[in-house]
Design a protein around this motif. Structure first.
Motif, PDB file in Angstrom:
ATOM      1  N   UNK A 130       4.439  -3.022  -0.221  1.00 17.86           N
ATOM      2  CA  UNK A 130       3.521  -2.171   0.531  1.00 17.86           C
ATOM      3  C   UNK A 130       3.697  -2.399   2.026  1.00 17.86           C
ATOM      4  N   UNK A 131       3.809  -3.654   2.427  1.00 18.66           N
ATOM      5  CA  UNK A 131       3.982  -3.992   3.833  1.00 18.66           C
ATOM      6  C   UNK A 131       5.259  -3.376   4.392  1.00 18.66           C
ATOM      7  N   UNK A 132       6.285  -3.300   3.553  1.00 15.08           N
ATOM      8  CA  UNK A 132       7.555  -2.716   3.966  1.00 15.08           C
ATOM      9  C   UNK A 132       7.553  -1.185   3.887  1.00 15.08           C
ATOM     10  N   UNK A 133       6.447  -0.623   3.405  1.00 14.46           N
ATOM     11  CA  UNK A 133       6.351   0.829   3.297  1.00 14.46           C
ATOM     12  C   UNK A 133       6.933   1.379   2.009  1.00 14.46           C
ATOM     13  N   UNK A 134       7.252   0.528   1.076  1.00 16.60           N
ATOM     14  CA  UNK A 134       7.831   0.939  -0.208  1.00 16.60           C
ATOM     15  C   UNK A 134       6.715   1.148  -1.234  1.00 16.60           C
ATOM     16  N   UNK A 135       5.870   2.134  -0.973  1.00 16.67           N
ATOM     17  CA  UNK A 135       4.688   2.332  -1.806  1.00 16.67           C
ATOM     18  C   UNK A 135       5.014   2.827  -3.208  1.00 16.67           C
ATOM     19  N   UNK A 136       6.029   3.627  -3.370  1.00 16.82           N
ATOM     20  CA  UNK A 136       6.400   4.104  -4.711  1.00 16.82           C
ATOM     21  C   UNK A 136       6.874   2.943  -5.583  1.00 16.82           C
ATOM     22  N   UNK A 137       7.671   2.058  -5.013  1.00  8.08           N
ATOM     23  CA  UNK A 137       8.137   0.890  -5.771  1.00  8.08           C
ATOM     24  C   UNK A 137       6.968  -0.042  -6.088  1.00  8.08           C
ATOM     25  N   UNK A 138       6.072  -0.216  -5.126  1.00  6.49           N
ATOM     26  CA  UNK A 138       4.891  -1.047  -5.353  1.00  6.49           C
ATOM     27  C   UNK A 138       4.020  -0.440  -6.445  1.00  6.49           C
ATOM     28  N   UNK A 139       3.892   0.880  -6.426  1.00  7.54           N
ATOM     29  CA  UNK A 139       3.094   1.564  -7.441  1.00  7.54           C
ATOM     30  C   UNK A 139       3.660   1.321  -8.831  1.00  7.54           C
ATOM     31  N   UNK A 140       4.953   1.442  -8.959  1.00  5.22           N
ATOM     32  CA  UNK A 140       5.595   1.246 -10.250  1.00  5.22           C
ATOM     33  C   UNK A 140       5.341  -0.178 -10.767  1.00  5.22           C
ATOM     34  N   UNK A 141       5.487  -1.152  -9.892  1.00  5.07           N
ATOM     35  CA  UNK A 141       5.288  -2.541 -10.284  1.00  5.07           C
ATOM     36  C   UNK A 141       3.819  -2.808 -10.630  1.00  5.07           C
TER      37      UNK A 141
ATOM     38  N   UNK B 205      -2.421   1.523  -3.047  1.00  3.10           N
ATOM     39  CA  UNK B 205      -1.116   2.169  -3.196  1.00  3.10           C
ATOM     40  C   UNK B 205      -1.272   3.610  -3.664  1.00  3.10           C
ATOM     41  N   UNK B 206      -2.153   3.824  -4.614  1.00  4.11           N
ATOM     42  CA  UNK B 206      -2.370   5.187  -5.108  1.00  4.11           C
ATOM     43  C   UNK B 206      -2.932   6.089  -4.009  1.00  4.11           C
ATOM     44  N   UNK B 207      -3.784   5.549  -3.155  1.00  4.40           N
ATOM     45  CA  UNK B 207      -4.302   6.336  -2.036  1.00  4.40           C
ATOM     46  C   UNK B 207      -3.174   6.753  -1.104  1.00  4.40           C
ATOM     47  N   UNK B 208      -2.306   5.828  -0.788  1.00  8.36           N
ATOM     48  CA  UNK B 208      -1.227   6.104   0.164  1.00  8.36           C
ATOM     49  C   UNK B 208      -0.258   7.144  -0.381  1.00  8.36           C
TER      50      UNK B 208
ATOM     51  N   UNK C  63      -5.382  10.401  -5.053  1.00  9.42           N
ATOM     52  CA  UNK C  63      -6.733   9.952  -4.707  1.00  9.42           C
ATOM     53  C   UNK C  63      -7.654   9.843  -5.916  1.00  9.42           C
ATOM     54  N   UNK C  64      -7.517  10.742  -6.855  1.00  7.71           N
ATOM     55  CA  UNK C  64      -8.396  10.727  -8.027  1.00  7.71           C
ATOM     56  C   UNK C  64      -8.206   9.434  -8.823  1.00  7.71           C
TER      57      UNK C  64
ATOM     58  N   UNK D 272      -9.531   6.164  -7.077  1.00  8.17           N
ATOM     59  CA  UNK D 272     -10.965   5.933  -7.144  1.00  8.17           C
ATOM     60  C   UNK D 272     -11.403   5.402  -8.497  1.00  8.17           C
ATOM     61  N   UNK D 273     -10.602   5.621  -9.528  1.00  8.65           N
ATOM     62  CA  UNK D 273     -10.986   5.139 -10.854  1.00  8.65           C
ATOM     63  C   UNK D 273     -10.534   3.710 -11.089  1.00  8.65           C
ATOM     64  N   UNK D 274      -9.734   3.135 -10.208  1.00  7.58           N
ATOM     65  CA  UNK D 274      -9.237   1.767 -10.407  1.00  7.58           C
ATOM     66  C   UNK D 274     -10.198   0.757  -9.858  1.00  7.58           C
TER      67      UNK D 274
END
Length: 63
Positions: free
Chosen positions: A12-23, A50-53, A57-58, A61-63
Motif C-alpha cells: 500500500x505504501x508503495x502504491x501497489x493497492x491491487x496487489x495488496x488487495x489480492x493478498x 485498500x478497497x476504498x482506494x 466503496x460498498x 464499508x462492510x469490512x
C-alpha cells in the motif's frame, strides 16, 4: 499472518493497492475464523482502506 499483513501494508505504501488487495483478500479468509483481536482488526482495516482506494466503496464499508 502478521507478516502477510505487514507485507500488504508495505505494498500500500508503495502504491501497489491491487496487489495488496489480492493478498489481503486471501488473508481475510483466515481472519474471519479468528476471535476478535488486534491482528484481526489490523488486517480488516488494511483491507477496508485498500478497497476504498481501488474504488470498491460498498465492500470497504462492510469490512
Amino acid at each position: 499472518m502478521l507478516t502477510q499483513i505487514n507485507q500488504a501494508q508495505a505494498l500500500q505504501t508503495l502504491g501497489e493497492y491491487r496487489r495488496a488487495q489480492k493478498q489481503l483478500e486471501q488473508i481475510n479468509q483466515d481472519l474471519v475464523a479468528l476471535p476478535d483481536n488486534l491482528l484481526k482488526a489490523k488486517g480488516l482495516r488494511s483491507l477496508g482502506v485498500t478497497l476504498q482506494v481501488v474504488g470498491d466503496l460498498e465492500r470497504s464499508q462492510s469490512k
